[in-house]
Design a protein around this motif. Sequence first.
Motif, PDB file in Angstrom:
ATOM      1  N   GLU A   5     -11.122   0.176   1.918  1.00 19.33           N
ATOM      2  CA  GLU A   5     -12.156   1.069   1.381  1.00 19.33           C
ATOM      3  C   GLU A   5     -12.742   1.969   2.459  1.00 19.33           C
TER       4      GLU A   5
ATOM      5  N   GLU B 119      -4.621  -3.504   7.219  1.00 17.85           N
ATOM      6  CA  GLU B 119      -5.472  -2.947   6.177  1.00 17.85           C
ATOM      7  C   GLU B 119      -5.594  -3.945   5.035  1.00 17.85           C
TER       8      GLU B 119
ATOM      9  N   ALA C 139      -6.929  -5.055   1.032  1.00 23.19           N
ATOM     10  CA  ALA C 139      -6.574  -4.438  -0.247  1.00 23.19           C
ATOM     11  C   ALA C 139      -7.593  -4.778  -1.323  1.00 23.19           C
ATOM     12  N   GLY C 140      -8.838  -4.986  -0.906  1.00 29.95           N
ATOM     13  CA  GLY C 140      -9.881  -5.190  -1.898  1.00 29.95           C
ATOM     14  C   GLY C 140     -10.015  -6.628  -2.357  1.00 29.95           C
ATOM     15  N   ALA C 141     -10.323  -7.526  -1.433  1.00 29.23           N
ATOM     16  CA  ALA C 141     -10.650  -8.900  -1.815  1.00 29.23           C
ATOM     17  C   ALA C 141     -11.773  -9.363  -0.902  1.00 29.23           C
TER      18      ALA C 141
ATOM     19  N   THR D   3     -15.429  -1.100  -7.910  1.00 22.73           N
ATOM     20  CA  THR D   3     -15.075  -1.459  -6.541  1.00 22.73           C
ATOM     21  C   THR D   3     -16.205  -2.258  -5.913  1.00 22.73           C
TER      22      THR D   3
ATOM     23  N   TYR E 208      -3.115 -10.298  -6.731  1.00 21.22           N
ATOM     24  CA  TYR E 208      -4.311 -10.949  -6.188  1.00 21.22           C
ATOM     25  C   TYR E 208      -5.345  -9.926  -5.725  1.00 21.22           C
ATOM     26  N   TYR E 209      -4.867  -8.865  -5.092  1.00 24.59           N
ATOM     27  CA  TYR E 209      -5.784  -7.887  -4.505  1.00 24.59           C
ATOM     28  C   TYR E 209      -6.153  -6.799  -5.518  1.00 24.59           C
ATOM     29  N   SER E 210      -7.441  -6.484  -5.559  1.00 27.78           N
ATOM     30  CA  SER E 210      -7.904  -5.582  -6.622  1.00 27.78           C
ATOM     31  C   SER E 210      -7.406  -4.158  -6.447  1.00 27.78           C
ATOM     32  N   MET E 211      -6.994  -3.785  -5.243  1.00 28.37           N
ATOM     33  CA  MET E 211      -6.560  -2.397  -5.067  1.00 28.37           C
ATOM     34  C   MET E 211      -5.116  -2.161  -5.503  1.00 28.37           C
ATOM     35  N   PHE E 212      -4.375  -3.231  -5.717  1.00 27.52           N
ATOM     36  CA  PHE E 212      -3.004  -3.062  -6.200  1.00 27.52           C
ATOM     37  C   PHE E 212      -2.976  -3.167  -7.718  1.00 27.52           C
TER      38      PHE E 212
ATOM     39  N   HIS F  64       0.840  -1.206   0.000  1.00 24.49           N
ATOM     40  CA  HIS F  64       0.000   0.000   0.000  1.00 24.49           C
ATOM     41  C   HIS F  64       0.872   1.252   0.000  1.00 24.49           C
TER      42      HIS F  64
ATOM     43  N   ARG G 194      -1.508 -14.106  -0.296  1.00 26.16           N
ATOM     44  CA  ARG G 194      -2.761 -13.993  -1.025  1.00 26.16           C
ATOM     45  C   ARG G 194      -3.873 -14.505  -0.121  1.00 26.16           C
ATOM     46  N   GLY G 195      -5.012 -13.836  -0.145  1.00 20.98           N
ATOM     47  CA  GLY G 195      -6.106 -14.232   0.736  1.00 20.98           C
ATOM     48  C   GLY G 195      -6.840 -15.467   0.236  1.00 20.98           C
TER      49      GLY G 195
END
Lengths: 184, 626
Positions: B259, B297, B299-301, A144, A88-92, A52, B318-319
């Motif tokens: 978010e 925090e 990260a959008g999953a 999102t 994997y994470y959509s925010m990255f 992040h 990875r989640g």
Amino acid sequence: MAWVRRPAPTNGEESENGVGQETRTNNIEIMSTEEILKQFPAEHNNMLGILHALQDNNPRNYLNSKDLKAAAAYLNTSLSHVYGVATYYSMFSVRPRGENIIRICNSPVCHVEGSVNIIDELKKELFIGLGETTEDGLFTIELTECLGQCHRAPVMMINENIYGNLSKEKILSILNKYKNNHSG
Amino acid sequence: MMELSDLVKLANNEWDDLLNGDDPVLLVGNATCGRSAGSGIVFRTLKNRINESGIKCKLHEVGCIGMCYLEPIVAVYTPGNPLLFFSGVHEKEAAELFESYVIKKEKAQGKVIGFLGEGDSDGHKHLGDITVMRPQERLVLNNCGLIDPTSLNHYIANKGYSGLNKSLGLEPQQVIDNIKASGLRGRGGAGFPTWRKWQFARDKDSDIKYLVCNADEGDPGAFMNRSLIEGDPHSLIEGMIIAAYAIGASTGYIYCRAEYPLALERLRLAIKQAEEEGLLGKNILESGFDFRLKVKEGAGAFVCGEETALIASIEGDRGMPRPRPPFPAVAGLWGKPTIINNVETLASVSRIFQNSPEWFSRFGTEKSKGTKTFALVGKVKNSGLIEVPLGTSMREIIFDIGGGVENDKQFKAVQTGGPSGGCLPAELIDLPVDYESLADAGTIMGSGGLVVMDENTCMVDVARYFLDFAHKESCGECAPCRLGTKQMLDILTDITEGRGSMEDLKLLEDLGKGIMKGSLCGLGQTAPNPVLTTLRYFRDEYIEHIRDKKCRAKVCKELIYYDIIAEKCTGCHLCFKVCPVSAISGDPKEIHVIDQELCIKCGMCLEKCPDKFNAIEVYAGSKNHG
């Protein structure tokens, strides 16, 4: 955590962030990758926090290969592992994105309230599709998950600022604010 | 380090001075919901006005009081008067309010919601007596919207950390027994008894144990946890310390979605405050108990809301979910016993110890004790955050508190539990909302999102939407979820686009049951729920889509058509000009006609047709087949 976040433009009638904003800097301070890494103990569980911070520090809002390699070395793990997490994470993102990231919600409530029209309007206005970045590097549009603002659906988030009750007209004025903020 | 009693003394003085003092006080609802309605500007306006006027006046930001549809909300205390709540206070109204009510001490103008405190206030209602609030019991949300979430003193003055003090005086086993007596069940999903989870971890012999708070509130339509953290972060922290003491954990994590930037900011500040006062860290309140708390925090999953995926994400991977057993209570974070509780569960723990187990168990039903917070959203008049005793009926929630359906349309369904839950039809409006009743009806309580749908919502489209969501959020690890949701989505897409067959319904049901049995984690195991419940309660709507090629809610584009009403058309030619595919024919001043073969159903003609003519209508089905 003293991460540098991008503030909302404060000119215009509806700047929607309040207190808390004042303490943040107005310009993106670019720090070196090493300086950022040093803020975290070199423990594997700080992976997401590090990614992040590195991404927020990049003016194009993404994780470049230099940063990914540095993170892997710092956490004593393989580059492929770090890349796996980052993708994997959509925010990255591992590809350059716009200076401002528009995250539009298409959850059921927003969907029912017409988020599709808002998405179309954004695409039309910025001449890009979902996941794409404008040529001037100002905006990227992404979808999102629910932003938890359903009473003001449809909703979107630009960087960390929430905009609700969106209409086509409102989209234009919000985008203009960000454009003016850039040129001013 | 000060004793808690010293802290309480200081805090009480400050609080008493605030709401009974000689200076006026302004409280601005400045949670994310308020901010998106413009409360940030209201706050700055009031701050400037106070400075300009030179009078002594206190200004605080507070969390959300739950009536999000009335934001921005400002509460004002003036000496000798109760605390008055005003709605719709934008920049202009805020300046006027300050001028007339605070400075000139005139009678309250504007939209008054109600008052809190003593005394009659010019015929205004007590906040607890207004229609939206009357059926509610605010145990968990007690402080939200009333205290400044950045002030530890405000929390302490409202019984804050007295629960921690009380429980540190008990043996850990007694703490668990108290929770057992309260009847508290997990507020994040299926309602597993909280004490039993804790007992597992307590009985497990291990050098290190962890406590995790799941604040990864990803369900579409749910924002209870966000509001709670933004409005009263210390209630979560206090609950976590009590839970950690009971199970013997020395480290805790709060896993919160990225978010929710404001919630993260509030949590970090609150943890720092608690550490400074010796409420967190080493030797908490001189008890000898140590507990460290960290924020992680996301990260959008979405899948990270599942407990094993959440653990993987905290560890920095990875989640991806892991097979259970072993359950996290036995082997969780770094293989150590780990208890994962929901935000509301932990905040309830604080309240139980601040009051008593008996006090808590007075609310609710025999098997579902206490209260539950819900995010009431969708096609409902009064949307927002509510808290009701478990067992309250859907009718009370939607019609009494929610004020009924928007624009007085017909109520059709309510969706509970997000993508893991299901849709309940209008016939079940009197269903009591508790864990067992919802499970019997085929859905779950979930974390508490209630999405109200009206006659204009297509249930097949809703089911398709949720499947699309589950399919996109599937982490891809196990085949039933990865491939099964894709298959179900394809079938549903076929149905909404007019290519469905009657056999598809059976196939959907079989496939759904298979996915539920075969999937690795909660995401896949519950993903078919929205489809199965809509098939159970709205089967006729599916059949209409398949057999009659008709979408009665006029949502599915392929199953509707646009037509011009000849009697109303004046030949203004506007629709002709706007049609992107030249499907409309007709000369100016003549009646226009839509060529159904060419029409792409974009709806632009309908938008363009002036309201005074209103000559274009949308019909279900197709023109040729009725």
